[in-house]
Write an enzyme that holds these catalytic residues in place. Sequence first.
Site, PDB file in Angstrom:
ATOM      1  N   GLU A 194      -3.138 -10.976 -27.086  1.00 57.15           N
ATOM      2  CA  GLU A 194      -2.578 -10.283 -28.240  1.00 57.15           C
ATOM      3  C   GLU A 194      -1.707 -11.295 -28.993  1.00 57.15           C
ATOM      4  O   GLU A 194      -0.815 -11.894 -28.391  1.00 57.15           O
ATOM      5  CB  GLU A 194      -1.736  -9.096 -27.789  1.00 57.15           C
ATOM      6  CG  GLU A 194      -2.512  -8.037 -27.031  1.00 57.15           C
ATOM      7  CD  GLU A 194      -1.601  -6.952 -26.473  1.00 57.15           C
ATOM      8  OE1 GLU A 194      -1.145  -6.096 -27.260  1.00 57.15           O
ATOM      9  OE2 GLU A 194      -1.328  -6.965 -25.256  1.00 57.15           O
TER      10      GLU A 194
ATOM     11  N   ARG B 272      -1.850 -11.505 -11.055  1.00 55.22           N
ATOM     12  CA  ARG B 272      -1.188 -12.301 -12.078  1.00 55.22           C
ATOM     13  C   ARG B 272      -0.275 -13.330 -11.421  1.00 55.22           C
ATOM     14  O   ARG B 272       0.033 -13.234 -10.227  1.00 55.22           O
ATOM     15  CB  ARG B 272      -0.378 -11.408 -13.024  1.00 55.22           C
ATOM     16  CG  ARG B 272       0.759 -10.663 -12.346  1.00 55.22           C
ATOM     17  CD  ARG B 272       1.534  -9.823 -13.335  1.00 55.22           C
ATOM     18  NE  ARG B 272       2.213 -10.650 -14.317  1.00 55.22           N
ATOM     19  CZ  ARG B 272       2.836 -10.153 -15.375  1.00 55.22           C
ATOM     20  NH1 ARG B 272       2.840  -8.855 -15.613  1.00 55.22           N
ATOM     21  NH2 ARG B 272       3.444 -10.962 -16.218  1.00 55.22           N
TER      22      ARG B 272
ATOM     23  N   LYS C 123       6.658 -11.021 -21.641  1.00 52.67           N
ATOM     24  CA  LYS C 123       6.717 -11.459 -23.040  1.00 52.67           C
ATOM     25  C   LYS C 123       7.914 -10.827 -23.749  1.00 52.67           C
ATOM     26  O   LYS C 123       8.557 -11.457 -24.592  1.00 52.67           O
ATOM     27  CB  LYS C 123       5.415 -11.100 -23.748  1.00 52.67           C
ATOM     28  CG  LYS C 123       5.257 -11.773 -25.100  1.00 52.67           C
ATOM     29  CD  LYS C 123       3.937 -11.395 -25.753  1.00 52.67           C
ATOM     30  CE  LYS C 123       2.759 -11.986 -25.042  1.00 52.67           C
ATOM     31  NZ  LYS C 123       1.472 -11.723 -25.749  1.00 52.67           N
TER      32      LYS C 123
END
Length: 554
Positions: free
Chosen positions: A39, A264, A274
Amino acid sequence: MIETILSETPPRDFIRQIIASDLAAGRNDGRLATRFPPEPNGYLHIGHAKSICLNFGVAQEFGGECHLRFDDTNPVKEEQEFIDAIRADVRWLGFDWGVHEYYASDYFEQLYAWAEQLIGAGLAYVDDQSAEEIRQRRGTLTTPGQDSPWRDRSPAENLELFRRMRAGEFATGEKVLRAKIDMAAPNINLRDPVMYRILHAHHPRTGTAWCLYPMYDFAHGQSDAIERITHSICTLEFADHRPLYDWFIAQLNLFPARQYEFARLNLGYTVMSKRKLQELVAEKVVSGWDDPRMPTLVGMRRRGYPARAIRTFCERIGVGKSDNWIDYSVLEDCVREELNEIAPRALCVLNPLKVVITNYPADHSEIIEVPNHPQQPELGRRQLRFGRELYIERDDFMEDPPKKFFRLGPGREVRLRYGHVIRCDEVVRDAAGAVVELRCSYDPAPGERKIKGIIHWVNAVDAVPVQVRLYDRLFAVENPGRGGSDYRADLNPASIARIESALAEPALASAAVGQAWQFERLGYFCADPQPAADGRIVFNRTVTLRDSWAKQAE
């Protein structure tokens, strides 16, 4: 070609095992297509590097293709700056997507048509509830959700309202389109998830053409289907979303892109959220996304981390299904290993102490030719000038040294790196009693005498003033914010130190931005893109010569 790869390179992890098995069985007509779908609402960090290396890596290894797709479905947070930075980061890591650059916004018209198809089939409805009301009625893991008061609108009414939403007749957030699945589903993601919301905002690519934007969960799986992605590789937090993606694919009868999840990256002494990284930038805790203390790829590049070291790190930590923490020292070791091979050596003194060699002629100097790298002769040689006045590291002198201090002290000898053996004969002080100069003598013919101490130095006549920034870990604890506390409380107050008095050998005056150097005995450094306020070149410490945190724990 695939048979050769499969026979000669045994799969290293479960993702590669799946791909090898699918290719061997001829699934998807023998094709392999993966994608990296960021994104564009921030800069990439080291966690994204793991996904990049995996998705692009398997495509390279098995003769497939990897798409770079920007999931640009939220114009409120997305900017062209982030798109450009993501492209640069992927290329810097050594990967190329060729002609396969795509955007979810490329598919807005098709996604809208599929939404109308679901409305017509009675599988989607327009809801007038606010986001908070929808959240409150969704239920919990142990209690079912409640149906929306608008759930039973007719397909015709829903279609009319949805078209009016697209036409801009309603305010931001006034209505949403939801999938009609099951408000009692054990998986909360299946409890009538929102598919579209109204956002009157400028989009980086489509401008104001749309005020109706698909949610990530509606756009993501269908984008994979449009691009005919064979292996949709995601991190574990998307595992609970997979049944929703599969539901949309089944209802719309689309290409069944199959999702596979891996753990992850959780890296110690940093944060990978983020949102938290954005907060650090917005609150000016750091100087920006490219601050060398940040775990962003642009920050690591500015600090001097080689792309190859990051690829080695991602390969070393492997790909698994269980969450675990990787100590930051693993990444630093990969950086050291790479820089030890490629970084030319140089001399730099951070805290200078003047040395006058009293028996060396004042009007004389000599040129010493030295290797740029002791194990890499192809990197060439350089010249150092040796003269009467030098500077050494202040820490390399002690007036009352302990027995195992093999550096300089009154009456003690050391060897200057690449140079002569000197002995300290006199200590000069200022009016306050501080040591400001050492008067030494050199031995012009030391013969085979063994001198235990070797220290670095720079020549006073041609030394170059530089600024040095010593970077350390941004956080002082392995898991910042553990237990729900404010992660900011765990910031390392010593994560940066600026050295204003440093002196370097002349070769460093022309150091290229990003060029790696080993400052002998001090660590690995690189030239920063921005000079100091007075024009001096700035060197960022990339990493120490050894793990200083491990040393502190000894």
